[in-house]
Design a protein around this motif. Sequence first.
Motif, PDB file in Angstrom:
ATOM      1  N   PRO A  47      46.760  40.653  45.217  1.00  0.00           N
ATOM      2  CA  PRO A  47      46.117  41.748  44.461  1.00  0.00           C
ATOM      3  C   PRO A  47      45.000  41.254  43.533  1.00  0.00           C
ATOM      4  N   LEU A  48      45.273  40.187  42.779  1.00  0.00           N
ATOM      5  CA  LEU A  48      44.266  39.652  41.862  1.00  0.00           C
ATOM      6  C   LEU A  48      43.100  39.039  42.639  1.00  0.00           C
ATOM      7  N   LEU A  49      43.402  38.425  43.775  1.00  0.00           N
ATOM      8  CA  LEU A  49      42.348  37.860  44.611  1.00  0.00           C
ATOM      9  C   LEU A  49      41.410  38.962  45.108  1.00  0.00           C
ATOM     10  N   GLY A  50      41.967  40.140  45.419  1.00  0.00           N
ATOM     11  CA  GLY A  50      41.137  41.266  45.848  1.00  0.00           C
ATOM     12  C   GLY A  50      40.122  41.671  44.789  1.00  0.00           C
ATOM     13  N   ILE A  51      40.539  41.673  43.523  1.00  0.00           N
ATOM     14  CA  ILE A  51      39.618  42.002  42.426  1.00  0.00           C
ATOM     15  C   ILE A  51      38.516  40.942  42.323  1.00  0.00           C
ATOM     16  N   VAL A  52      38.906  39.675  42.468  1.00  0.00           N
ATOM     17  CA  VAL A  52      37.916  38.601  42.420  1.00  0.00           C
ATOM     18  C   VAL A  52      36.887  38.768  43.536  1.00  0.00           C
ATOM     19  N   LEU A  53      37.348  39.166  44.725  1.00  0.00           N
ATOM     20  CA  LEU A  53      36.434  39.346  45.854  1.00  0.00           C
ATOM     21  C   LEU A  53      35.429  40.460  45.583  1.00  0.00           C
ATOM     22  N   ILE A  54      35.888  41.570  45.012  1.00  0.00           N
ATOM     23  CA  ILE A  54      34.988  42.682  44.699  1.00  0.00           C
ATOM     24  C   ILE A  54      33.877  42.213  43.753  1.00  0.00           C
ATOM     25  N   LEU A  55      34.267  41.534  42.690  1.00  0.00           N
ATOM     26  CA  LEU A  55      33.293  41.084  41.697  1.00  0.00           C
ATOM     27  C   LEU A  55      32.386  39.991  42.252  1.00  0.00           C
ATOM     28  N   THR A  56      32.938  39.126  43.099  1.00  0.00           N
ATOM     29  CA  THR A  56      32.151  38.026  43.659  1.00  0.00           C
ATOM     30  C   THR A  56      31.051  38.537  44.573  1.00  0.00           C
ATOM     31  N   PHE A  63      44.876  25.014  35.363  1.00  0.00           N
ATOM     32  CA  PHE A  63      45.970  24.162  35.823  1.00  0.00           C
ATOM     33  C   PHE A  63      46.497  23.252  34.724  1.00  0.00           C
ATOM     34  N   ILE A  64      45.573  22.641  33.948  1.00  0.00           N
ATOM     35  CA  ILE A  64      46.014  21.677  32.937  1.00  0.00           C
ATOM     36  C   ILE A  64      46.737  22.375  31.782  1.00  0.00           C
ATOM     37  N   VAL A  65      46.211  23.506  31.332  1.00  0.00           N
ATOM     38  CA  VAL A  65      46.786  24.199  30.167  1.00  0.00           C
ATOM     39  C   VAL A  65      47.874  25.186  30.582  1.00  0.00           C
ATOM     40  N   TYR A  66      47.606  25.988  31.618  1.00  0.00           N
ATOM     41  CA  TYR A  66      48.541  27.064  31.987  1.00  0.00           C
ATOM     42  C   TYR A  66      49.374  26.758  33.231  1.00  0.00           C
ATOM     43  N   ASN A  67      48.962  25.759  34.026  1.00  0.00           N
ATOM     44  CA  ASN A  67      49.648  25.421  35.274  1.00  0.00           C
ATOM     45  C   ASN A  67      49.859  26.671  36.124  1.00  0.00           C
ATOM     46  N   SER A  68      48.775  27.436  36.303  1.00  0.00           N
ATOM     47  CA  SER A  68      48.908  28.756  36.913  1.00  0.00           C
ATOM     48  C   SER A  68      47.722  29.070  37.820  1.00  0.00           C
ATOM     49  N   ILE A  69      48.022  29.432  39.073  1.00  0.00           N
ATOM     50  CA  ILE A  69      46.977  29.895  39.982  1.00  0.00           C
ATOM     51  C   ILE A  69      46.499  31.279  39.553  1.00  0.00           C
ATOM     52  N   HIS A  70      47.388  32.058  38.962  1.00  0.00           N
ATOM     53  CA  HIS A  70      46.983  33.376  38.453  1.00  0.00           C
ATOM     54  C   HIS A  70      45.840  33.237  37.438  1.00  0.00           C
ATOM     55  N   MET A  71      45.949  32.247  36.552  1.00  0.00           N
ATOM     56  CA  MET A  71      44.908  32.061  35.550  1.00  0.00           C
ATOM     57  C   MET A  71      43.592  31.601  36.188  1.00  0.00           C
ATOM     58  N   VAL A  72      43.678  30.842  37.278  1.00  0.00           N
ATOM     59  CA  VAL A  72      42.463  30.479  38.016  1.00  0.00           C
ATOM     60  C   VAL A  72      41.718  31.739  38.437  1.00  0.00           C
ATOM     61  N   ILE A 120      39.773  31.659  51.156  1.00  0.00           N
ATOM     62  CA  ILE A 120      39.510  33.096  51.273  1.00  0.00           C
ATOM     63  C   ILE A 120      38.414  33.505  50.301  1.00  0.00           C
ATOM     64  N   PHE A 121      38.449  32.953  49.091  1.00  0.00           N
ATOM     65  CA  PHE A 121      37.429  33.228  48.085  1.00  0.00           C
ATOM     66  C   PHE A 121      36.050  32.784  48.581  1.00  0.00           C
ATOM     67  N   TRP A 122      35.978  31.563  49.145  1.00  0.00           N
ATOM     68  CA  TRP A 122      34.701  31.049  49.663  1.00  0.00           C
ATOM     69  C   TRP A 122      34.212  31.872  50.845  1.00  0.00           C
ATOM     70  N   VAL A 160      41.857  46.882  48.841  1.00  0.00           N
ATOM     71  CA  VAL A 160      43.005  47.794  48.979  1.00  0.00           C
ATOM     72  C   VAL A 160      43.835  47.416  50.202  1.00  0.00           C
ATOM     73  N   ALA A 161      43.158  47.124  51.309  1.00  0.00           N
ATOM     74  CA  ALA A 161      43.864  46.724  52.535  1.00  0.00           C
ATOM     75  C   ALA A 161      44.634  45.415  52.307  1.00  0.00           C
ATOM     76  N   MET A 162      44.032  44.481  51.588  1.00  0.00           N
ATOM     77  CA  MET A 162      44.720  43.224  51.294  1.00  0.00           C
ATOM     78  C   MET A 162      45.976  43.478  50.469  1.00  0.00           C
ATOM     79  N   PHE A 163      45.878  44.396  49.506  1.00  0.00           N
ATOM     80  CA  PHE A 163      47.049  44.718  48.678  1.00  0.00           C
ATOM     81  C   PHE A 163      48.159  45.353  49.507  1.00  0.00           C
TER      82      PHE A 163
END
Length: 509
Positions: free
Chosen positions: A126-135, A173-182, A56-58, A103-106
Amino acid sequence: MVRVNQTSSGKEAFHRLLLLMGARIFGIVFSFAIPMYLGRHLDVEIYGTYKQILFIFWLSQIALNFGFDDSVYYFLKIDRKNFSLYGFNALIFNLVTTGLIAVAMFLFKDQIGITLNNPHISQYIPLLGIVLILTVSSLQIEGYLLNLERFKARLFLDSGTEILKSVSILVAFIVYNSIHMVLIFLALIMLARMIWAIRIIHEHKLQDNVNYLDSKKLFFKQARFAIPLGISRIIQNILNLETLLISSFFNLIQYTFYSVGCFDNPIINSMRTSLYELVNIELVENIRENNFAKAADTWRRLTRKLYLVAIPFTVFMMFFSKEVIVFIFSEKYLDSVPFFIVYNLYILISALNPEPLFRATSQTGFALKIRIVGVFIGIGAIIGGAYYFGPMAVLWAKMAAVAFINLTGLYIGSKLIHTKIYKMFLWKELGQIALFSILISGFLRLAVNSSESLLAMHPFWILAICFSIYFFSLFLLSWKTVLLKKDESDHIFYLLKKILIKFSIIRRS
């Protein structure tokens, strides 16, 4: 700052292409560590979730660019004084449109999870939506730096962005094991790029002594160029949603095998993007001067350079697909090999994108009409293939639809520059490189299959040995048959010599 003449010689253009490609590939090389680590340390389902998010990001970087960024580069050639106003319009338009989509994604995050047969993904929406705006709002900086002749800064941007993205994903992933941190790390990278783009716009606003409020007068002229191009791009990328259709029709594991098999070749993608950006500048100049013969020659040089790299790489990848998948993703993903073989054919077809012809001639409406027809055909074939035959049929249907769109677009594009479609390619040279690639790859494949000692080696060493022999054999054949032009081979030898000299200096020190 490096200044590059837009009417540079073929040698200078080739040098710029190699540098731009090199910067991208240098950064992308680091990204290979991501699937090599994640493919071995994550469960298939978790890796599938990550792949869905990154897909989705790509896709957002392409599909959610509504053409306003391209309009800035086009009008920069004919109205440089108002560059900052065109850039300001593009920035505001991108922020508003992607903000509405976020907003629609959220609001529909749970429905998105259900549609993708993966409810777990909804927590990241929700966090992915913010990434999309900035990207999407930061993408325009790439074209700004190139079209404003800040070539050195563009090299830094390309390599730096890819390295930071790769390091951030691995650390997350290595330090936080978290997709949120990605997603948080990606948001910070894209925010920095967007701030840089805003700074460029504002610097030129002050330099040209214009007022941002005057941008309203230019908006509709800009929109007439941008909107058809943007909509046609969105429509064409509906076909790329076939990966998400796989999620809807099949389970997450099948989706993961499919998405791993549809693994893009970063070298070809980098070269295609770099070539289109560089050639688009030349095409616009050719069309402005009504020099259609030169425009056709520019296009032939584009396709020649593109396929002199694309054909050898895709042929080699097809013959050594098992080793590539196992080396990068591990043996868990052997079921992805058939998809990877077919996807390499798709790469060759999708590389033939006639969009630069429509942009240079300002006939973006043609691209829109062709893609509407092609997408209707493609979506029908993709859904039918998924329902009756399975994931592989989806990939073949997508390839057929993209072939229809690109060939039809190329036929119309050839008319726009007053030439014939069969004159758009250097057939003899493309045929030679295809023949050389198939013969050498086939010989190496037979050699590996008939040698137990080679088959027992790690996939990395098989790829390293075979590709080294393949590259040098292909290079020598191309050089001896003058498939490589003298200035190109001379320049490659010159760069290799410089690398060897620097390497020897480092060793002595």
